[in-house]
Design an enzyme around this catalytic site. Sequence first.
Site, PDB file in Angstrom:
ATOM      1  N   SER A   8       0.840  -1.207   0.000  1.00 38.42           N
ATOM      2  CA  SER A   8       0.000   0.000   0.000  1.00 38.42           C
ATOM      3  C   SER A   8       0.868   1.247   0.000  1.00 38.42           C
ATOM      4  O   SER A   8       1.602   1.522   0.948  1.00 38.42           O
ATOM      5  CB  SER A   8      -0.914   0.020   1.222  1.00 38.42           C
ATOM      6  N   HIS A  33      -0.988  -1.379  -4.337  1.00 34.94           N
ATOM      7  CA  HIS A  33      -2.281  -1.004  -3.765  1.00 34.94           C
ATOM      8  C   HIS A  33      -2.333   0.515  -3.603  1.00 34.94           C
ATOM      9  O   HIS A  33      -1.498   1.115  -2.944  1.00 34.94           O
ATOM     10  CB  HIS A  33      -2.430  -1.700  -2.415  1.00 34.94           C
ATOM     11  N   ASP A  35      -4.547   3.588  -2.368  1.00 35.04           N
ATOM     12  CA  ASP A  35      -5.671   3.949  -1.500  1.00 35.04           C
ATOM     13  C   ASP A  35      -6.146   5.365  -1.785  1.00 35.04           C
ATOM     14  O   ASP A  35      -5.452   6.327  -1.476  1.00 35.04           O
ATOM     15  CB  ASP A  35      -5.222   3.877  -0.036  1.00 35.04           C
ATOM     16  N   MET A  37      -8.804   8.287  -1.008  1.00 31.78           N
ATOM     17  CA  MET A  37      -9.727   8.701   0.057  1.00 31.78           C
ATOM     18  C   MET A  37     -10.228  10.112  -0.218  1.00 31.78           C
ATOM     19  O   MET A  37      -9.452  10.978  -0.615  1.00 31.78           O
ATOM     20  CB  MET A  37      -8.992   8.702   1.399  1.00 31.78           C
ATOM     21  N   HIS A  66      -7.952   0.998  -4.593  1.00 34.58           N
ATOM     22  CA  HIS A  66      -8.945   0.848  -3.527  1.00 34.58           C
ATOM     23  C   HIS A  66      -9.623   2.199  -3.313  1.00 34.58           C
ATOM     24  O   HIS A  66      -9.048   3.105  -2.719  1.00 34.58           O
ATOM     25  CB  HIS A  66      -8.215   0.368  -2.258  1.00 34.58           C
ATOM     26  N   MET A  68     -11.901   4.571  -1.575  1.00 31.91           N
ATOM     27  CA  MET A  68     -12.656   4.882  -0.354  1.00 31.91           C
ATOM     28  C   MET A  68     -13.307   6.243  -0.579  1.00 31.91           C
ATOM     29  O   MET A  68     -12.952   7.241   0.052  1.00 31.91           O
ATOM     30  CB  MET A  68     -11.709   4.883   0.859  1.00 31.91           C
ATOM     31  N   MET A 137     -11.776  -5.715   4.755  1.00 34.92           N
ATOM     32  CA  MET A 137     -10.943  -4.802   5.553  1.00 34.92           C
ATOM     33  C   MET A 137     -10.660  -5.438   6.912  1.00 34.92           C
ATOM     34  O   MET A 137     -11.567  -5.959   7.556  1.00 34.92           O
ATOM     35  CB  MET A 137     -11.648  -3.463   5.750  1.00 34.92           C
ATOM     36  N   GLY A 144      -3.484   4.243   7.545  1.00 32.57           N
ATOM     37  CA  GLY A 144      -2.518   3.148   7.659  1.00 32.57           C
ATOM     38  C   GLY A 144      -2.061   3.029   9.098  1.00 32.57           C
ATOM     39  O   GLY A 144      -2.388   3.875   9.950  1.00 32.57           O
ATOM     40  N   GLY A 145      -1.328   1.976   9.385  1.00 33.41           N
ATOM     41  CA  GLY A 145      -0.695   1.829  10.694  1.00 33.41           C
ATOM     42  C   GLY A 145      -1.613   1.440  11.836  1.00 33.41           C
ATOM     43  O   GLY A 145      -1.247   1.591  12.999  1.00 33.41           O
ATOM     44  N   ASP A 172      -6.767  -6.277   4.065  1.00 32.16           N
ATOM     45  CA  ASP A 172      -6.122  -4.963   4.050  1.00 32.16           C
ATOM     46  C   ASP A 172      -6.202  -4.328   5.426  1.00 32.16           C
ATOM     47  O   ASP A 172      -7.289  -4.016   5.906  1.00 32.16           O
ATOM     48  CB  ASP A 172      -6.854  -4.097   3.004  1.00 32.16           C
ATOM     49  N   GLY A 173      -5.021  -4.122   6.026  1.00 37.37           N
ATOM     50  CA  GLY A 173      -4.945  -3.372   7.270  1.00 37.37           C
ATOM     51  C   GLY A 173      -4.236  -4.106   8.383  1.00 37.37           C
ATOM     52  O   GLY A 173      -4.656  -5.191   8.786  1.00 37.37           O
ATOM     53  N   GLY A 174      -3.113  -3.551   8.818  1.00 36.80           N
ATOM     54  CA  GLY A 174      -2.416  -4.082   9.983  1.00 36.80           C
ATOM     55  C   GLY A 174      -1.674  -5.388   9.748  1.00 36.80           C
ATOM     56  O   GLY A 174      -1.367  -6.105  10.706  1.00 36.80           O
ATOM     57  N   GLY A 194       1.071  -1.940   4.134  1.00 38.88           N
ATOM     58  CA  GLY A 194       1.601  -0.587   3.971  1.00 38.88           C
ATOM     59  C   GLY A 194       2.798  -0.357   4.864  1.00 38.88           C
ATOM     60  O   GLY A 194       3.953  -0.425   4.425  1.00 38.88           O
ATOM     61  N   THR A 195       2.518  -0.133   6.135  1.00 47.59           N
ATOM     62  CA  THR A 195       3.578   0.145   7.104  1.00 47.59           C
ATOM     63  C   THR A 195       4.620  -0.975   7.126  1.00 47.59           C
ATOM     64  O   THR A 195       5.821  -0.703   7.205  1.00 47.59           O
ATOM     65  CB  THR A 195       2.942   0.280   8.510  1.00 47.59           C
TER      66      THR A 195
HETATM   67  C1  DX5 Z   1      -6.612   1.807   5.083  1.00 47.81           C
HETATM   68  C2  DX5 Z   1      -6.038   1.393   3.755  1.00 47.81           C
HETATM   69  C3  DX5 Z   1      -4.938   0.424   3.840  1.00 47.81           C
HETATM   70  C4  DX5 Z   1      -3.732   0.891   4.591  1.00 47.81           C
HETATM   71  C5  DX5 Z   1      -2.971  -0.301   5.069  1.00 47.81           C
HETATM   72  O1  DX5 Z   1      -7.742   2.572   4.851  1.00 47.81           O
HETATM   73  O2  DX5 Z   1      -7.062   0.793   2.971  1.00 47.81           O
HETATM   74  O3  DX5 Z   1      -4.576  -0.018   2.542  1.00 47.81           O
HETATM   75  O4  DX5 Z   1      -2.887   1.706   3.837  1.00 47.81           O
HETATM   76  O5  DX5 Z   1      -1.886   0.149   5.810  1.00 47.81           O
HETATM   77  P1  DX5 Z   1      -1.220  -0.741   6.931  1.00 47.81           P
HETATM   78  O6  DX5 Z   1      -0.672  -1.959   6.265  1.00 47.81           O
HETATM   79  O7  DX5 Z   1      -0.165   0.152   7.468  1.00 47.81           O
HETATM   80  O8  DX5 Z   1      -2.274  -1.075   7.939  1.00 47.81           O
HETATM   81 ZN    ZN Z   2      -6.482  -0.153   1.084  1.00 47.01          ZN
END
Ligand code: DX5
Ligand code: ZN
Length: 216
Positions: A8, A33, A35, A37, A66, A68, A137, A144-145, A172-174, A194-195
């Site tokens: 991400s 990926h 994101d 928003m 993605h 959002m 999700m 992120g994070g 996706d996420g964490g 992502g992180t």
């Molecule tokens: C959150 C995003 C994710 C996010 C994931 O809204 O959809 O793609 O960037 O980041 P990590 O891997 O750091 O949770």
């Molecule tokens: Zn995402």
Amino acid sequence: MEIILSPSLLAADFGILKEQITEVEKAGAKYLHLDVMDGIFVSNISFGIPVIEALRKYTNMVFDVHLMITEPQRYIERFIDAGADIVTFHIEATDKIDECINIIRNRGKRAGIAISPNTPAEALYPYLDKIDMALCMTVEPGYGGQKYMPEMESKVTALRERVDKDFLIQVDGGIGEANVLAPVNAGANVIVAGTAVFGGNITENVKGILEKCAQL
Ligand code: DX5
Ligand code: ZN
């Protein structure tokens, strides 16, 4: 089952995006990926069409967009024009679900539908034979994070029971090397991180996650 890593970009250094995507690609990531928003569907604002269009010139990775954003049908065509290969929109963001799927598929692209943590897997069942990917999700969308929510794994399992092995189920996420096997064992085959990719040594992070998945 082949496991695909989709780093991400939200966690990348936005001052050197071109270098960062080159590094994840060289390290073995197949998807990227992206994101998007809008500050309405989620409170955060990230990046949009011009950034995706600019990056398209520098990589052949699959652009996994993605969205959002609220009422995604307004913008899907423009994200495809910018270079999206997979367009995923949120089921909570629109009543025009079939319209969104049709716009994406009529352009020959892959369609995904995302569900936020409070949305049950059942919400996706009527659409599974019309889409290419389901995105579960594992954090609240927007940032992120955040911390991975293991209780989402039962949704992945329920979805996997209803689709064949080639269908894409994205989480996706964490997620990072330490916990990636849990959603994979539940049936996910596209991992967003992502992180865990962009924090620290990108090449080592990508390889670490991919090697972990290869142990299965
Ligand atoms: C959150 C995003 C994710 C996010 C994931 O809204 O959809 O793609 O960037 O980041 P990590 O891997 O750091 O949770
Ligand atoms: Zn995402």
